[in-house]
Scaffold this motif. Structure first.
Motif, mmCIF file in Angstrom:
data_model
loop_
_atom_site.group_PDB
_atom_site.id
_atom_site.type_symbol
_atom_site.label_atom_id
_atom_site.label_comp_id
_atom_site.label_asym_id
_atom_site.label_seq_id
_atom_site.Cartn_x
_atom_site.Cartn_y
_atom_site.Cartn_z
ATOM 1 N N ASP A 10 0.852 -1.186 0.000
ATOM 2 C CA ASP A 10 0.000 0.000 0.000
ATOM 3 C C ASP A 10 0.891 1.241 0.000
ATOM 4 O O ASP A 10 2.118 1.142 0.086
ATOM 5 N N PRO A 29 -3.832 2.239 -2.793
ATOM 6 C CA PRO A 29 -3.690 3.564 -2.185
ATOM 7 C C PRO A 29 -4.498 3.718 -0.900
ATOM 8 O O PRO A 29 -5.662 3.333 -0.823
ATOM 9 N N VAL A 31 -6.416 6.218 1.766
ATOM 10 C CA VAL A 31 -7.387 7.260 1.414
ATOM 11 C C VAL A 31 -7.404 8.354 2.480
ATOM 12 O O VAL A 31 -7.400 8.072 3.684
ATOM 13 N N LYS A 40 -7.347 9.506 -2.983
ATOM 14 C CA LYS A 40 -6.413 8.393 -2.881
ATOM 15 C C LYS A 40 -4.974 8.896 -2.962
ATOM 16 O O LYS A 40 -4.632 9.662 -3.863
ATOM 17 N N PRO A 66 -7.680 1.154 1.932
ATOM 18 C CA PRO A 66 -8.292 0.887 0.629
ATOM 19 C C PRO A 66 -9.581 0.094 0.819
ATOM 20 O O PRO A 66 -9.696 -0.708 1.756
ATOM 21 N N GLU A 70 -11.652 -2.955 -3.643
ATOM 22 C CA GLU A 70 -10.382 -2.797 -4.366
ATOM 23 C C GLU A 70 -9.471 -3.995 -4.140
ATOM 24 O O GLU A 70 -8.798 -4.465 -5.067
#
Length: 284
Positions: A10, A29, A31, A40, A66, A70
């Motif tokens: 990440d 990503p 957030v 993001k 995430p 996702e």
């Protein structure tokens, strides 16, 4: 025949574009949630635009992992592309639910994943991924890769000095009274991670110079006991100060290589712009 492995992480790792491209790393990503929407990291903003937005925010933003969707979509994609499994190195499970979501999402996608909790983030995640990739190239089995990556993680340390307590207060980490007294007396916190990946206050001292000395003392213990080949000066959008401290440390410890790296925006939300620290992995 060697198994086809996918590398997943990440944005807390903040890998360089070159490293991501060279090793085909899949990056989920984190957030940042502002009053005008969710953004993001590395996708919807650069570091510069993030801190501009943070300074002008009317209410304090929050951070989020995430989405589970996702995760599932990524593992479905990897499965369809013929990967046999993934090794995923994620930010501390004490700070984010990302590493816990990973195996659940993979199970839903019918895909095998070895999810590793870095228990820190940043530089440690980078070194764990580099180490895991090297071991895979040598033909090491995934279970042994995970075991070795965890051993590296257990030798890692990170300590940092929040620029001020204002951001920590806004995010609910410290009380208003504590912030007022600390700012009035110029008290600086030295924050470290314990073996479980939980942040704790290592020291409360007066002035930045003393706070850095406390971190250097922690670093020196590992230098004397095991040796440290490389260390990273970390910062939240303050590369100038990071480079100055890097030069001082390099002169003091000529046998250690020092680099500077930025911290994730997720850290900046809570610790504030100007935060600085040091992270390293002691030798076995």
């Amino acid at each position: 025949m060697s198994k086809k492995v996918a590398w997943v992480t990440d944005t807390a790792a903040l890998l360089t574009r070159d490293f991501i491209a060279q090793h085909n790393v899949h990056v989920l990503p984190l957030v940042m949630v502002f009053e005008d929407g969710s953004f993001k990291e590395t996708v919807d903003f650069t570091h510069e635009t993030f801190y501009d937005k943070l300074r002008n925010a009317k209410s304090h933003p929050k951070t989020s992992q995430p989405s589970f969707g996702e995760h599932v979509a990524l593992y479905e994609k990897l499965k369809a592309e013929g990967y046999d499994y993934a090794i995923a190195v994620h930010v501390s499970g004490q700070q984010s639910g990302t590493v816990a979501s990973s195996p659940m999402a993979a199970e839903q996608a019918g895909f095998k994943v070895y999810a590793i909790d870095s228990r820190i983030g940043s530089y440690t995640m980078q070194k764990m991924l580099e180490h895991a990739i090297d071991l895979h190239a040598q033909g090491v089995e995934p279970e042994e890769i995970v075991k070795s990556a965890n051993a590296l993680r257990d030798r890692a340390s990170l300590s940092f000095i929040p620029a001020s307590l204002s951001q920590l207060h806004k995010s609910g980490r410290v009380s208003g009274t504590a912030m007022f007294i600390s700012n009035l007396l110029n008290i600086k916190l030295v924050i470290s991670y314990d073996d479980a990946g939980v942040c704790f206050v290592e020291k409360k001292v007066r002035a930045d110079k003393r706070a850095r000395k406390e971190i250097i003392d922690l670093f020196e213990k590992d230098v004397k006991a095991n040796g440290v080949d490389e260390a990273a000066v970390i910062n939240c959008n303050d590369e100038k100060t990071a480079n100055e401290w890097k030069a001082e440390l390099a002169a003091q410890y000529p046998n250690t290589k020092f680099i500077t790296i930025p911290l994730s925006a997720a850290v900046g939300v809570h610790a504030g712009e100007g935060t600085i620290g040091l992270t390293w992995v002691r030798n076995p």
